[in-house]
Write a protein that holds these residues in place. Structure first.
Motif, PDB file in Angstrom:
ATOM      1  N   ILE A   1       0.898  -1.137  -0.060  1.00 61.13           N
ATOM      2  CA  ILE A   1       0.081  -0.013   0.066  1.00 61.13           C
ATOM      3  C   ILE A   1       0.863   1.452  -0.032  1.00 61.13           C
ATOM      4  O   ILE A   1       2.162   1.161   0.352  1.00 61.13           O
ATOM      5  CB  ILE A   1      -0.948  -0.079   1.259  1.00 61.13           C
ATOM      6  N   SER A   2       0.495   2.361  -0.192  1.00 61.19           N
ATOM      7  CA  SER A   2       0.853   3.735  -0.166  1.00 61.19           C
ATOM      8  C   SER A   2      -0.079   4.564   0.638  1.00 61.19           C
ATOM      9  O   SER A   2      -1.116   4.653  -0.013  1.00 61.19           O
ATOM     10  CB  SER A   2       1.102   4.098  -1.740  1.00 61.19           C
ATOM     11  N   VAL A   3       0.496   4.923   1.536  1.00 61.71           N
ATOM     12  CA  VAL A   3      -0.428   5.908   2.423  1.00 61.71           C
ATOM     13  C   VAL A   3       0.329   7.631   2.734  1.00 61.71           C
ATOM     14  O   VAL A   3       1.514   7.607   2.665  1.00 61.71           O
ATOM     15  CB  VAL A   3      -0.902   5.357   3.638  1.00 61.71           C
TER      16      VAL A   3
ATOM     17  N   GLN B   1      -4.013   6.397   8.075  1.00 64.05           N
ATOM     18  CA  GLN B   1      -4.000   7.401   7.150  1.00 64.05           C
ATOM     19  C   GLN B   1      -4.659   6.870   5.832  1.00 64.05           C
ATOM     20  O   GLN B   1      -4.993   5.938   5.570  1.00 64.05           O
ATOM     21  CB  GLN B   1      -2.417   7.138   6.713  1.00 64.05           C
ATOM     22  N   SER B   2      -4.838   7.994   5.003  1.00 66.42           N
ATOM     23  CA  SER B   2      -5.368   7.830   3.666  1.00 66.42           C
ATOM     24  C   SER B   2      -4.365   7.295   2.540  1.00 66.42           C
ATOM     25  O   SER B   2      -3.342   7.464   2.794  1.00 66.42           O
ATOM     26  CB  SER B   2      -6.133   9.192   3.131  1.00 66.42           C
ATOM     27  N   GLY B   3      -5.081   6.527   1.694  1.00 69.80           N
ATOM     28  CA  GLY B   3      -4.183   5.734   0.745  1.00 69.80           C
ATOM     29  C   GLY B   3      -4.726   4.428   0.287  1.00 69.80           C
ATOM     30  O   GLY B   3      -6.030   4.118   0.905  1.00 69.80           O
ATOM     31  N   GLY B   4      -4.000   3.711  -0.250  1.00 71.58           N
ATOM     32  CA  GLY B   4      -4.661   2.443  -0.554  1.00 71.58           C
ATOM     33  C   GLY B   4      -3.622   1.596  -1.203  1.00 71.58           C
ATOM     34  O   GLY B   4      -2.305   1.875  -1.392  1.00 71.58           O
ATOM     35  N   THR B   5      -4.330   0.339  -1.899  1.00 74.83           N
ATOM     36  CA  THR B   5      -3.208  -0.662  -2.544  1.00 74.83           C
ATOM     37  C   THR B   5      -2.861  -0.227  -3.971  1.00 74.83           C
ATOM     38  O   THR B   5      -3.396   0.407  -4.747  1.00 74.83           O
ATOM     39  CB  THR B   5      -4.324  -1.738  -2.899  1.00 74.83           C
ATOM     40  N   ILE B   6      -1.356  -0.606  -3.928  1.00 72.20           N
ATOM     41  CA  ILE B   6      -0.615  -0.338  -5.197  1.00 72.20           C
ATOM     42  C   ILE B   6      -1.112  -1.176  -6.289  1.00 72.20           C
ATOM     43  O   ILE B   6      -1.181  -2.398  -6.010  1.00 72.20           O
ATOM     44  CB  ILE B   6       0.679  -0.431  -5.213  1.00 72.20           C
ATOM     45  N   GLU B   7      -1.697  -0.661  -7.359  1.00 72.03           N
ATOM     46  CA  GLU B   7      -2.407  -1.573  -8.612  1.00 72.03           C
ATOM     47  C   GLU B   7      -1.331  -1.757  -9.723  1.00 72.03           C
ATOM     48  O   GLU B   7      -0.794  -0.681 -10.023  1.00 72.03           O
ATOM     49  CB  GLU B   7      -3.756  -0.943  -8.917  1.00 72.03           C
TER      50      GLU B   7
ATOM     51  N   GLU C   1       2.228   7.365  -7.315  1.00 71.03           N
ATOM     52  CA  GLU C   1       1.206   7.102  -8.474  1.00 71.03           C
ATOM     53  C   GLU C   1      -0.044   6.901  -7.610  1.00 71.03           C
ATOM     54  O   GLU C   1      -0.917   7.329  -7.822  1.00 71.03           O
ATOM     55  CB  GLU C   1       1.494   6.471  -9.739  1.00 71.03           C
ATOM     56  N   THR C   2      -0.019   5.717  -6.773  1.00 73.53           N
ATOM     57  CA  THR C   2      -0.962   5.103  -6.252  1.00 73.53           C
ATOM     58  C   THR C   2      -1.538   6.294  -5.220  1.00 73.53           C
ATOM     59  O   THR C   2      -2.702   6.740  -5.098  1.00 73.53           O
ATOM     60  CB  THR C   2      -0.621   3.912  -5.370  1.00 73.53           C
ATOM     61  N   LEU C   3      -0.566   7.017  -4.382  1.00 68.90           N
ATOM     62  CA  LEU C   3      -1.220   7.862  -3.508  1.00 68.90           C
ATOM     63  C   LEU C   3      -1.808   9.052  -4.311  1.00 68.90           C
ATOM     64  O   LEU C   3      -2.872   9.800  -3.669  1.00 68.90           O
ATOM     65  CB  LEU C   3       0.014   8.585  -2.731  1.00 68.90           C
TER      66      LEU C   3
ATOM     67  N   ARG D   1      -3.749   8.872  -6.806  1.00 71.11           N
ATOM     68  CA  ARG D   1      -4.823   8.432  -7.210  1.00 71.11           C
ATOM     69  C   ARG D   1      -5.770   8.134  -5.912  1.00 71.11           C
ATOM     70  O   ARG D   1      -6.905   8.818  -5.958  1.00 71.11           O
ATOM     71  CB  ARG D   1      -4.791   7.062  -7.884  1.00 71.11           C
ATOM     72  N   GLU D   2      -5.366   7.926  -4.977  1.00 77.38           N
ATOM     73  CA  GLU D   2      -6.030   7.603  -3.782  1.00 77.38           C
ATOM     74  C   GLU D   2      -6.396   8.845  -2.964  1.00 77.38           C
ATOM     75  O   GLU D   2      -7.608   8.893  -2.648  1.00 77.38           O
ATOM     76  CB  GLU D   2      -5.346   6.778  -2.884  1.00 77.38           C
ATOM     77  N   LEU D   3      -5.454   9.862  -3.010  1.00 77.79           N
ATOM     78  CA  LEU D   3      -5.957  10.941  -2.492  1.00 77.79           C
ATOM     79  C   LEU D   3      -6.916  11.772  -3.101  1.00 77.79           C
ATOM     80  O   LEU D   3      -7.703  12.596  -2.457  1.00 77.79           O
ATOM     81  CB  LEU D   3      -4.664  12.035  -1.995  1.00 77.79           C
ATOM     82  N   HIS D   4      -6.940  11.529  -4.400  1.00 73.47           N
ATOM     83  CA  HIS D   4      -7.973  12.247  -5.106  1.00 73.47           C
ATOM     84  C   HIS D   4      -9.294  11.372  -4.959  1.00 73.47           C
ATOM     85  O   HIS D   4     -10.451  12.048  -4.880  1.00 73.47           O
ATOM     86  CB  HIS D   4      -7.634  12.281  -6.733  1.00 73.47           C
ATOM     87  N   GLU D   5      -9.485  10.352  -4.898  1.00 74.04           N
ATOM     88  CA  GLU D   5     -10.728   9.335  -4.740  1.00 74.04           C
ATOM     89  C   GLU D   5     -11.224   9.600  -3.516  1.00 74.04           C
ATOM     90  O   GLU D   5     -12.264   9.479  -3.417  1.00 74.04           O
ATOM     91  CB  GLU D   5     -10.173   7.810  -4.964  1.00 74.04           C
ATOM     92  N   GLU D   6     -10.241   9.396  -2.494  1.00 79.00           N
ATOM     93  CA  GLU D   6     -10.678   9.467  -0.939  1.00 79.00           C
ATOM     94  C   GLU D   6     -11.030  10.856  -0.442  1.00 79.00           C
ATOM     95  O   GLU D   6     -11.911  11.023   0.320  1.00 79.00           O
ATOM     96  CB  GLU D   6      -9.762   8.657  -0.097  1.00 79.00           C
ATOM     97  N   LEU D   7     -10.120  11.994  -0.799  1.00 81.05           N
ATOM     98  CA  LEU D   7     -10.478  13.159  -0.114  1.00 81.05           C
ATOM     99  C   LEU D   7     -10.318  14.393  -0.914  1.00 81.05           C
ATOM    100  O   LEU D   7     -10.493  15.375  -0.513  1.00 81.05           O
ATOM    101  CB  LEU D   7      -9.105  13.399   0.510  1.00 81.05           C
ATOM    102  N   GLY D   8     -10.580  13.959  -2.548  1.00 77.21           N
ATOM    103  CA  GLY D   8     -10.753  15.164  -3.542  1.00 77.21           C
ATOM    104  C   GLY D   8      -9.563  16.117  -3.536  1.00 77.21           C
ATOM    105  O   GLY D   8      -9.395  17.066  -4.074  1.00 77.21           O
ATOM    106  N   LEU D   9      -8.434  15.687  -3.020  1.00 73.76           N
ATOM    107  CA  LEU D   9      -7.207  16.111  -3.199  1.00 73.76           C
ATOM    108  C   LEU D   9      -6.443  16.040  -4.311  1.00 73.76           C
ATOM    109  O   LEU D   9      -6.336  14.801  -4.901  1.00 73.76           O
ATOM    110  CB  LEU D   9      -6.278  15.928  -1.709  1.00 73.76           C
TER     111      LEU D   9
END
Length: 149
Positions: free
Chosen positions: A7-9, A32-38, A45-47, A49-57
């Motif tokens: 994961i990347s957080v 922490q916000s983040g998720g699985t590296i795909e 790159e994962t972070l 994507r995840e920060l945008h999906e989860e928090l709109g950042l």
């Protein structure tokens, strides 16, 4: 042998030192916000994507400062170990809007965080190291932290 999840957080902090913790949908603990590296993604790159999906950042990789790589028991997947690439992200006036699988996002002064139910990675590695870097002592060894844990 435990299966591994990479994961990347983000350790997201404000200028005043508060940190952002999230509780994912259905999870009993904060992390922490983040998720699985795909696929062929890099941790940054994962972070992104995840920060945008989860928090709109929309945080560019250039604002992600390596904080460490840690191993811990997965908070929400039994018998799994997370290998976490952690990046520190400093926010100034960006708005955080919980979305996707985030049920709750809270800004927390670091000294109050041990009172919350925390994921093992968050409690034992990320917040402990952040506290040590800020104040030079172990967050979990403070007398008031023992009663909150």
């Amino acid at each position: 042998m435990q299966q591994e999840i990479r994961i990347s957080v983000a350790l997201i902090v404000r200028d005043n030192g508060d940190t952002l913790l999230v509780r994912k949908r259905g999870a009993p603990v904060f992390m922490q916000s983040g998720g699985t590296i795909e696929g062929g993604e890099t941790p940054k790159e994962t972070l992104v994507r995840e920060l945008h999906e989860e928090l709109g950042l929309k945080i560019p990789p250039s604002r992600m400062v390596p904080f460490g790589c840690f191993e811990a028991e997965a908070a929400d997947v039994p018998d799994h170990l997370v290998i976490a690439y952690v990046f520190r992200v400093q926010l100034h006036d960006e708005a955080v809007t919980p979305a996707a699988e985030i049920d709750e996002a809270i800004w927390m002064p670091i000294h109050e965080a041990p009172a919350l139910p925390l994921a093992p990675l968050t409690r034992n590695h990320i917040l402990t190291l952040y506290w040590q870097m800020q104040f030079g002592v172990d967050l979990n060894s403070r007398p008031d932290a023992q009663s909150a844990a």
